[in-house]
Design an enzyme around this catalytic site. Sequence first.
Site, short mmCIF file in Angstrom:
data_model
loop_
_atom_site.label_atom_id
_atom_site.label_comp_id
_atom_site.label_asym_id
_atom_site.label_seq_id
_atom_site.Cartn_x
_atom_site.Cartn_y
_atom_site.Cartn_z
N CYS B 22 0.84 -1.21 0.00
CA CYS B 22 0.00 0.00 0.00
C CYS B 22 0.87 1.26 0.00
O CYS B 22 2.10 1.19 0.02
CB CYS B 22 -0.89 0.01 1.24
SG CYS B 22 0.10 -0.06 2.73
N CYS B 25 3.37 1.53 2.75
CA CYS B 25 4.61 0.76 2.52
C CYS B 25 5.61 1.64 1.76
O CYS B 25 6.81 1.62 2.02
CB CYS B 25 4.36 -0.49 1.68
SG CYS B 25 3.15 -1.59 2.34
N ASP B 436 -3.96 -33.67 -33.66
CA ASP B 436 -5.38 -33.45 -33.41
C ASP B 436 -5.93 -32.83 -34.69
O ASP B 436 -5.23 -32.05 -35.33
CB ASP B 436 -5.52 -32.50 -32.22
CG ASP B 436 -6.97 -32.23 -31.91
OD1 ASP B 436 -7.74 -33.21 -31.87
OD2 ASP B 436 -7.34 -31.06 -31.73
N ASP B 647 -3.86 -28.21 -29.52
CA ASP B 647 -3.94 -26.77 -29.24
C ASP B 647 -3.45 -26.41 -27.84
O ASP B 647 -3.36 -25.25 -27.48
CB ASP B 647 -5.36 -26.23 -29.48
CG ASP B 647 -6.37 -26.87 -28.55
OD1 ASP B 647 -5.95 -27.50 -27.55
OD2 ASP B 647 -7.58 -26.74 -28.81
N ASP B 651 -6.28 -30.35 -25.23
CA ASP B 651 -5.57 -31.62 -25.35
C ASP B 651 -4.54 -31.82 -24.26
O ASP B 651 -3.68 -32.69 -24.37
CB ASP B 651 -4.82 -31.66 -26.70
CG ASP B 651 -5.76 -31.44 -27.85
OD1 ASP B 651 -6.84 -32.01 -27.81
OD2 ASP B 651 -5.40 -30.68 -28.76
#
Lengths: 125, 760
Positions: B22, B25, B436, B647, B651
């Site tokens: 934040c 910090c 495929d 792909d 797969d």
Amino acid sequence: MDKILVGLFSIVGMVFTYWFFLMKKEEVVSVQDSMDSSGSPQVDIFVDGGYSPDTISIPLGKTTKINFFRKDQSTCLEEVVISDFKIRKYLPLNQKVSVDIIPKNKGSFNFSCGMGMFHGKLIVK
Amino acid sequence: METNKLTNKVTKKTFSIKGLHCASCIRVTERALKKTPGVKDAVVNLATQKAMVTYDTDNCTPEQLAEAIDKTGYILELEDTSYAEASESKEKELKKLLNKVNVSLGFGLLIFWGSFPVLMETAPAIFRNFFFQLLLATPVQFWAGYEFYRATVPALKHRSANMDTLVALGTTVAYIYSTFVTFFPEVIINLGLDPMPYFDVAVIVIGLILLGRYFEAKAKSGTSQAIKKLIGLQAKTARVIRDKKEVNLPIEQVKIGNIIRVRPGEKIPVDGVIIEGESSIDESMITGESIPVDKTKGDTVVGATMNKSGTFIYKATKVGAETMLAQIIKLVEEAQGSKAPIQRLADIVSSYFVPVVIMLAFLTFGVWYIFGPSPAFLYAMLNTVAVLIIACPCAMGLATPTAIMVGTGIGAEHGILIKDAESLETANKINAIVFDKTGTLTKGKPEVTDLIVLDKLEEYPSSGAKPDQEDEILKLAASIEKGSEHSLAESIVKEAENKKLVLSKVEKFKAIPGYGVEGWLNKQKILLGNIKLMKKNGVRIDSTQVKTTEKLEMDGKTVVYIAVDQKALGLIAIADTIKDTAKDALTSLKKRGIEILMITGDNERTANAIAKKLGVDRVLAEVLPDQKENEIKKLQTAGKKVAMVGDGINDAPALAAADIGIAMGSGTDVAIEAADITLINKDLKSVTAAIELSKKTMRTIKLNLIWAFGYNVLLIPVAMGILYPFFGILLSPIFASVAMASSSISVVSNSLLLKRVKIL
């Protein structure tokens, strides 16, 4: 006489070389003894004529930070390879280089310099 | 850690800080840094988790900064050495090395001139003076050769040894003997030896080995060029639009959701989605595909690619380590850090090599002293030095990793990302590749290929007179399919849209799974579906029409009928078109002796038709997605080394089960995780290229290993003097150092030759 002495010198030299280099004992350093500010185990390895310490025990499943400090000018040691964790790092002279390792399996994993001359071992318990 | 030098003393560095959450910090860490003595300024950025610190290097070190941050509970990372810094440090080391080479070889030549039997007659008297030679040799031995001692002493403390140990031992023996001869020649004469020093051996050996090391380091830097190139692709700034104004921001400050403008000729800074405008984008640096890709609103763009023609605005979706380029760099780095199984033998040999050579040196000394001709001591000493000098463990250590580094780098340049060295090695052994079908061999987007009119349309005009019969049928089909989510329906609607047909509103739409759809238009019932749907509704299909259907199906097409009021009006054939490069890619793989298989959920007739067109050897049809993995395992059980090409997302289990999983056309995390090889482009030729790259890299590795092993196995015995009893041949230590230096260089150069290989 001198030939006998030289013969003995050669044999003693060979036996000594074998004992000195190939029969050294393994001293294991555990990273559990040292934590960084975030509470993760860490270990400092000095790279100077080899790795010191060269056998480190690290915990399973936890991120362990290994800090390498290369003090050795030899180009042989300018890279460190921890191939089981797919790490190859260039170690600039006199600088800290850290790698984080999260072991997923127990066992012994070797690391070495880029040319495979100097060796170290990570033992995952 | 990035460095920016301002003056000699004041420097600006960027450090990563861990644990920032934040604004508070930021304040805490900034204050801690600014309070550190020597710090001029510190800016901490929450978005990038980095601190830019300007400090005086005389009064402050990065370690002090880390300590200051550590006290606040955060972590400042010192280790993130940038490539620029690493290469700067390497350059410095190389420069020092070259100085040492020049001095060593310069002094070495002078000593050689003054000590070599015939040449020495022409040398000035001072060069022949042993004390002068000692004066020249000493700085070389202990200044230029310091690094050998510097490595040897701590190594001995660890009871380990490397090549430096051998060189230090060998040259020290020659140097000490020569010094002894210089100071006490009478002792040597009393032993019956010629009091000749061998300073030239010590000095020239050091010079040549350092020269070899210099060339080796130069060549080695070439093996990691791919990573440097990839890092160099990153854009430095982004033109972010804020409050309707353009602001040039450093790339580290770009956040997800930022709107960025890219002009022609500019690099796209981070990954994102185009929200306005269109352009042609050169993605060759990422995908290896040389033809620019046209992109418009809604399309994704990849950081580090080049915008060619238009201006567009896009929204950043991935920044920093999440971008595709960062992922690619990470993957290539990881692959280069991995070890190929073939390297195991070299590793084992390397770990015993140096001690064994030292033992052989002792043996050589003893054997030559006891059994050698007179002067036995000199023969024993020179041959021992030759053994220590000629042994070259480095060549064995470099044989595999240098080739892997070049190979994975070439892959990345062509859009082929190899997960690790083991994958590269396994790809070389593949003898069956399963592709495929949908989306891999075909485009994955079904298109209307045929439209056949079966009956006249005059009775069913939807608008105006004399309608185009094909268009009317398509219009009817698209009107009814608009409500369907089926992929075939999508292709019919798309075809109608392409023809700019105005669709009608269909009532009472109903999908009948496994058959088709039905609906009402102008009080007429319209059916669209397969032959079973027609028969079920009493639509008459004659034998000629059945034959037409079969013929289309034999061509790998899916056929749907359209009927109005129980009368078949026409049929539409839809097919997923084969990718342009598919046939060539498969043919070239078959030429390499690889069996080609196609796996698909399609029926056997359609699958066989496509397989025939492509020249596929075997078809695995009607396989459900979750059965693909089993099919792969069956092939492996039959003794095949199988690669699966898919792909990468659907797969994933099959890709993981295969010996090599090749994911196509994707740089996503999922694909990279599941695949051994990821092909960023969708070109099937990349599969051939990946296999070819693997074969070429493995060939280089084997050559390197044969050379490295062969060199040591042959030349160490020669240096020991094995040829002397038969041919009177001995190896001079100087020749040994030439051979040793050139051995490592040969291995690295051979790996670099891979860069010339054409894989596409």
